[in-house]
Write an enzyme that holds these catalytic residues in place. Structure first.
Site, PDB file in Angstrom:
ATOM      1  CE  LYS A 184      -7.421   1.041   3.292  1.00  0.00           C
ATOM      2  NZ  LYS A 184      -6.309   1.706   4.030  1.00  0.00           N
ATOM      3  CD  GLU A 225      -2.648   1.184   2.632  1.00  0.00           C
ATOM      4  OE1 GLU A 225      -3.746   1.761   2.610  1.00  0.00           O
ATOM      5  OE2 GLU A 225      -2.198   0.621   3.656  1.00  0.00           O
ATOM      6  CB  CYS A 264      -4.228  -1.619   4.282  1.00  0.00           C
ATOM      7  SG  CYS A 264      -3.360  -1.368   5.854  1.00  0.00           S
TER       8      CYS A 264
END
Length: 281
Positions: free
Chosen positions: A118, A46, A159
């Site tokens: 994300k 990330e 994440c």
């Protein structure tokens, strides 16, 4: 699509800083090392292109996607090495003082095969006093993404997504054999939950998990956990970075093993719908 054969996958562990050009060069060096050792699928963490918690400084130089020079750099890296390259995410400006936390999957010809923004924003207050409000800077995505590459069917996540198991079950039900979790886990949450969460996502879905991480103390002052992982569909750790230093780890991925795990424990197909009954005390 013909049944996929085993292939070597690599996680690139980084310690990205404030300079996007330096970060891209560091990533390319490790990508080249992984390709030289035979990796055909390579994933970076990330925020590969920049780690900066100061929004005003970030937006001084951050362009929109069509002006992001790193895209051409990583496209050329994928093409030069003939690999599938997942840039786990990059900060990409989408409007005034608003960015996307966006993953890019490059095909071996250098084209962009998939993008993923994300979904879940890291808005937390931790026991040690750390406070993160990702939603102040980044806009969440709106859709899960499954990329049907010749190597494997690849589910893209980033994440904090790892704490939302429903996302991974949906990707696995859609056919994902390999789930990617590029991350910049804080040191505190990494020490507590990193390995447990990733192992659970692998076991629950009968999938391989590839999780390249940021690690160490960054220029902006944050500390990330490192310990990049590749986990098999039976929950076995296939490779793990020893600590938080930049480097690579490699492991063989056999998509057929994911299907064998799901045949042994068919929880993706046997899950029952239900409602919750609340009983008075």
């Amino acid at each position: 699509m013909a049944e996929a054969a085993p292939f070597l996958a690599a996680c690139v562990q980084m310690r990205s800083g404030l300079d996007r050009a330096v970060n891209a060069a560091d990533a390319c060096e490790l990508i080249g090392e992984a390709a030289g050792r035979g990796a055909r699928f390579i994933a970076t963490p990330e925020m590969t292109n920049v780690v900066d918690r100061k929004a005003s400084r970030l937006f001084e130089t951050l362009p929109e996607e069509d002006g992001l020079s790193e895209i051409a750099i990583f496209s050329e890296a994928a093409k030069a090495h003939g690999v599938w390259l997942l840039i786990g995410s990059m900060a990409v400006k989408i409007e005034d003082r608003r960015a996307a936390n966006r993953a890019f999957l490059f095909a071996p010809d250098g084209s962009i095969a998939a993008r993923y923004d994300k979904l879940h924003m890291f808005d937390v207050d931790l026991p040690n006093g750390e406070s993160w409000k990702e939603s102040k800077v980044y806009r969440p995505g709106e859709a899960a993404v499954l990329a049907e590459a010749p190597l494997a069917k690849i589910g893209l996540t980033i994440c904090y997504d790892v704490r939302f198991p429903g996302l991974y079950r949906q990707l696995a039900r859609a056919g994902a054999e390999l789930l990617c979790v590029p991350a910049a886990f804080t040191r505190q949450t990494g020490e507590a939950h990193w390995k447990t969460l990733l192992g659970a996502r692998a076991i629950e879905t009968g999938s391989f998990v590839v999780a390249p991480a940021q690690g160490g103390t960054h220029e902006d002052g944050r500390e990330t956990f490192g310990h990049s992982l590749i986990i098999g569909p039976w929950g076995e750790i296939l490779a793990e970075a020893d600590g938080d230093e930049p480097g690579i780890i490699l492991a063989e991925i056999d998509p057929r093993a994911a299907h064998r795990a799901r045949q042994r424990i068919p929880n993706l197909t046997l899950e029952q719908s239900f409602k919750v009954t609340i009983l008075p005390s």
